[in-house]
Design an enzyme around this catalytic site. Structure first.
Site, PDB file in Angstrom:
ATOM      1  CB  THR B  62       5.121   6.090  -8.674  1.00 17.85           C
ATOM      2  OG1 THR B  62       5.434   7.471  -8.509  1.00 17.85           O
ATOM      3  CG2 THR B  62       3.944   5.549  -7.770  1.00 17.85           C
ATOM      4  CD  GLN B  69      12.620  -0.106 -14.200  1.00 20.86           C
ATOM      5  OE1 GLN B  69      11.986  -0.099 -13.060  1.00 20.86           O
ATOM      6  NE2 GLN B  69      13.791  -0.520 -13.838  1.00 20.86           N
ATOM      7  CE1 TYR B  96       9.980  10.949  -8.548  1.00 23.54           C
ATOM      8  CE2 TYR B  96       8.261   9.545  -7.804  1.00 23.54           C
ATOM      9  CZ  TYR B  96       9.496  10.565  -7.643  1.00 23.54           C
ATOM     10  OH  TYR B  96       9.941  10.644  -6.369  1.00 23.54           O
ATOM     11  CB  SER B 194      11.214  16.027  -0.942  1.00 16.95           C
ATOM     12  OG  SER B 194      12.162  15.119  -1.514  1.00 16.95           O
ATOM     13  CD  GLN B 220       9.036  11.731  -0.406  1.00 14.66           C
ATOM     14  OE1 GLN B 220       9.892  11.717  -1.144  1.00 14.66           O
ATOM     15  NE2 GLN B 220       7.853  11.335  -0.222  1.00 14.66           N
ATOM     16  CG  LEU B 252      15.884  -2.476  -1.269  1.00 18.72           C
ATOM     17  CD1 LEU B 252      15.286  -3.278  -1.976  1.00 18.72           C
ATOM     18  CD2 LEU B 252      16.194  -3.297  -0.007  1.00 18.72           C
ATOM     19  NE  ARG B 270      15.793   1.610 -10.578  1.00 16.73           N
ATOM     20  CZ  ARG B 270      15.252   2.015  -9.675  1.00 16.73           C
ATOM     21  NH1 ARG B 270      15.411   2.897  -8.518  1.00 16.73           N
ATOM     22  NH2 ARG B 270      13.853   1.364  -9.368  1.00 16.73           N
ATOM     23  N   GLY B 329      10.336   0.898  -3.757  1.00 16.52           N
ATOM     24  CA  GLY B 329      10.351   0.957  -5.217  1.00 16.52           C
ATOM     25  C   GLY B 329      10.740  -0.432  -5.737  1.00 16.52           C
ATOM     26  CD  GLN B 335      12.055  -5.864  -7.782  1.00 20.19           C
ATOM     27  OE1 GLN B 335      11.112  -5.211  -8.137  1.00 20.19           O
ATOM     28  NE2 GLN B 335      13.399  -5.625  -7.641  1.00 20.19           N
TER      29      GLN B 335
END
Lengths: 373, 373, 373, 373
Positions: B62, B69, B96, B194, B220, B252, B270, B329, B335
């Site tokens: 997310t 966005q 986030y 992470s 992560q 990506l 982005r 994402g 997508q």
């Protein structure tokens, strides 16, 4: 009990420390600043990591030289000079010259009659023989290998036994149990690692804590101008977390730094020796050539500081926070005396000089940021 | 008790497995080959590391999107498509969109009425607010931060709570004790790390073993064509030693791989967004340009394999031994459907294709050598 | 506190014990020989393994029947008969009739208003739903699965939660930690295993001791004339070493022993039901035919002892040293009363009779020899 | 220090590995494929279980032969042939020939002057004498028994001390504490079990973990065509869970497999020896006759593969995942050379051949199913 004799150190160079007391430059028993000088940023004798073991900041290695490149007389001469100038640390390995390095070292110690308690002997176990069972870090080889080393050294114990590299085929529990065993048997005072990754050292520590075994006190690592990451970034973290110290080797990058190879590989140099093809290739690589260019600049800096390139390189190693001791590899008395002279210029390793060298090298590793962003 | 509804997976793509049975492509309840396909080298649903938790190999992230966005309607649409196609893993973080990602995610889950036991929610704690005490991994912030997340998510517990980065100012013992506390309170099922180094993860494990606390199950980590070392070299070692799995993100490379930036940074991308100056700089750097050249070649390979560049990149991530799940994402349904299609070409990730990609990238990391030399 | 009402057991059969006291035949609160009769070789209520939990030696299972084969009225009738005759153990599982067995059981308990402290409810977790995360022994499913069971049972806790089979994909540490968690949360009093190997149970015990978690108290195992090894050889060893008791099921081998299938599989029997094809095949196999021949002989023996074949089979199970309780699976009141009557003939399970049955079966397992040779 | 002699392996057979380098067939110091050949599915020297100890895949046993059936000259001859061909593992027991096997073995080792670190000696403790206190696994007998063995072997330590069978009359804690004691005393490097059940081994591991003692590294088990379950099903599970390896014996089922008994028991064979009545009975039983029929088929297969029946049987044992080493029992040099030749056909143990043998034997054990059903 026989009377304990005082160690009469022969002072060649005057001490760089500002404590005002007269003392030999390496062993400074009376120095009020706990053998550290210049605001604790440099030291001459200090603790190995957070252990209680006191080692001189320069040690004498035997790799390539003892039992092989140099005569036993030269080896004895080098040991004597080192010892008399306060070096108390002598490092070897079962694999050096197929055991002859240990034999030479042991013979010299016996001949000299120095008190066993006045110096530190370290050896390393991994490659002990041709048989499958004579290599690696099995319990069998750690114990048998160290017994072999002690026999060749004619000693009852070494001060530190190192695992010369990690053995991914031996479980960490077995390695740490075996190291604890040889310590509990009195065959070694401490144990350490050599060329292990930070994670592997942490794993050893984890296993030691889990099973109430003895954790390692020190990692032996390559460290010089062109190999900085591990000693400057990872080992300080390990030092702070679990007390592991750093004993570094190859301060001159196998001679690369002295300028020996600036005009190619001479016939008589180490890079021309059998089995050192890799060194020759490294010297002649593109990366090698870039490094030689930087070395020329470092020579100019050394000239400016009034020292040799080797002295600058060694002093530069010693300035690093996590380094407890730097092992020297020399084959002549002159080389040794020159290298020991690095201590004279420790006081010149000022923040400005360090910054200048970093700019010149262009490879200062990013230390772990502690920002909360 | 409400009636137990059968999960009606909407099959978009046919299963790449050779089991011959009709089944939805992610959740394969009837697949006789243990839900793994293609000789067990690839899988659709599997265990997260060595834990018992079963996660789909593709998860929905997310970051950047939810609460920011994209609209809440789009977020709901994406969640529905993902869930219906067998994605059971949804990842978020307290930071986030300043908590709005969690609020959006929580609202959708509540609205959809999916059984809580049929999906996995993960969140991450580190940056929770402006106050000094609202950041980092103090016991106070781990507990208070997770309580805040649960409140925003309208959930009693998350499945995994991650430490969003390491906090060198909090002792490891405090971190692991706090993580164990929230698990024992029922606020989380597991905990993970992470962006921690391998050594830090090993330290957490060490502390957990020493004090009988709960060790982490997952790291992560960023993973794509141009960021390979950690996931391919260090995490597999941790997986084998202590069972920690890898959940990876940015397959990506923030869009770099799709070719979006091949002709510069478009206005609406982005990399043109506020706060993403670093991405723009990366795209325009020399290194960035070299990477774009390689990406063009990868597009040709994707054409040859009959898939998109994004699908190839995602399938390539999934082929890595240590990867349990790849987080996607996305900001549009197209997508997402395209990305999910990566599973179709898992069967084409043959040794030959892998070798071809490695040659093209030229950055295959050296795995730890096991030679006894 | 409300007055504690005495349990008025309805005595159908007179007690076989020679203690001379009047008592209901299952719950014998005043029996001086600690609820065991006849030289401690038989018992009516006893401890489950070495735990402190007191269970009746016969329990009522709900497999196949509750929420499926029988009506809720019949289920209630069976529960009442059992409870009134001293059965204090009722066993179910989340998977039985897809959760409806638990719902039926919970409704009856609620309706009856029996004191929660006067009976023992056990359920089993493994298969909870269609989603990947709703099966197995992950921490997630153990906790969520048991929450679902408690909700269906309308109870705050069960007395024992069983792992319905082992899950080789979940680490033992995770399983034992999750079982300890649900006990510490008050959702269960004890935990046990079902259909685990002796080694797996020992591993669970090992992990519990290593991490100071709660070990299992009981294994549920199939046990009847034709399935003896585990209960007669392995479980007694586990009982002596780590206190794990045995709760057994299928004393009549799914009806095989009653003679129901002696002349083929009747239309209305379990072996003719959908999903029980395996049972039909077993009955019709060569091995099945050999077993039916032996069953005919056992019928003659039952006649001689003045009991039914089912009673003999159940009493024979109870005579085994390690068995704490035998679970009955019945669909009519007559069956239940007949089965409960097995207790009447416990006194006839003499060494001679046991030897006779062993000779007839020809499959007495070798117990571990303790000879020093 | 005596000069370190290089091990001069006498190469009889060419190496089955495809590394292309000249090397002796067992110890392959220069083999680039990590001393494993044929895609790592077979090996010549490897780790014992997950321990660090490197053992040759074929070892020489002394049961029945040393100190009894064969002369000391023959024993010496066999040891020399084995050692020169890379066998580094020699197994004995205190009970073999009432201690004479150990005496013979010790005399030969002393006479040969082989480096102690180049080979592995294992012995087994259980039956040490006539007195009650001289048998079993009491702390007293483990320590006293091993001291006796070391004295007969004229060694300071063995590499592995095995508990020759489990002793249900000695508590596991006492056994594991005593084994840990002899290891900490330097009398053994490792300890193992012989003929223990999987549960007993897990119990030993559990006790070791609970009290921080040393767990066993290896189980010695009978393994051949007609005894498969333990080695193929239970030991692999133990290997994966706790690292215990398998050292197997009787690859030829006491000679049954060589066809020696195909036409009855000859006068001079082992089955005709005093004390081997059980073997004779086994050969003559109905089961024995069925096995002899299968052996005839295996002879045909061996012919087809161009090897002897014994070689096929030994290579078949080595192909099993969990087997670290197979102990050979031979009484002539020809037998030994023939057996060692089994390594030549390791490359022919293809999946097809394995499947063919399984079909022929009809006793392939079911491995633990991992289905979640």
């Amino acid at each position: 009990m026989e009377e304990e004799r005082t160690h009469e150190a022969h002072t060649i160079f005057s001490c760089a420390c500002s404590c005002g007391q007269k003392c030999s430059f390496l062993l400074l028993p009376a120095c009020p600043s706990k053998f550290s000088c210049l605001d604790n940023q440099m030291w001459h004798v200090g603790n190995l990591g957070k252990s209680g073991l006191r080692v001189s900041c320069l040690g004498l290695g035997t790799w390539v030289t003892f039992g092989s490149q140099i005569s036993d007389e030269m080896a004895e001469n080098l040991m004597a000079i080192a010892y008399e100038n306060g070096v108390n640390l002598f490092d070897t390995a079962e694999v050096y010259a197929s055991g002859r390095a240990e034999i030479t070292l042991g013979n010299i110690i016996k001949k000299k009659g120095w008190r066993r308690s006045s110096f530190v002997i370290t050896t390393k176990i991994y490659w002990g023989g041709q048989a499958e069972t004579e290599r690696g870090l099995s319990r069998k080889h750690i114990i048998e290998g160290l017994r072999g080393s002690l026999s060749r050294l004619q000693l009852d114990y070494v001060d530190i036994v190192f695992a010369n590299r990690n053995d991914v085929n031996s479980p960490m529990e077995e390695i740490v149990r075996a190291m604890t065993f040889v310590i509990n048997q009195g065959m070694a005072m401490y144990w350490g690692t050599s060329r292990w990754s930070a994670m592997e050292i942490m794993e050893a520590y984890s296993v030691a804590r889990q099973f109430n075994l003895i954790p390692p006190v020190c990692e032996q690592a390559e460290y010089h101008y062109f190999q900085r990451d591990k000693v400057e970034v990872q080992l300080p973290e390990l030092y702070h977390k679990i007390g592991v110290g750093a004993m570094t080797w190859s301060p001159l990058a196998c001679g690369l730094i002295t300028g020996k190879y600036s005009d190619g590989v001479p016939e008589c140099s180490r890079a021309a020796m059998k089995g050192y093809q890799w060194l020759k290739e490294r010297v002649n690589s593109e990366e090698g050539r870039r490094q030689l260019a930087k070395i020329k600049e470092l020579h100019l800096l050394a000239d400016r500081l009034g020292c040799t390139a080797a002295q600058l390189a060694i002093a530069w190693c010693l300035r690093s926070e996590g380094v407890s001791s730097v092992l020297l590899g020399v084959s002549t008395a002159d080389q040794l005396l020159e290298n020991l002279g690095a201590l004279r210029i420790l006081s010149q390793m000022t923040p400005q000089t360090i910054t200048e060298i970093d700019a010149l090298l262009g490879n200062k590793p990013h230390s772990k940021k502690e920002l909360r962003a």
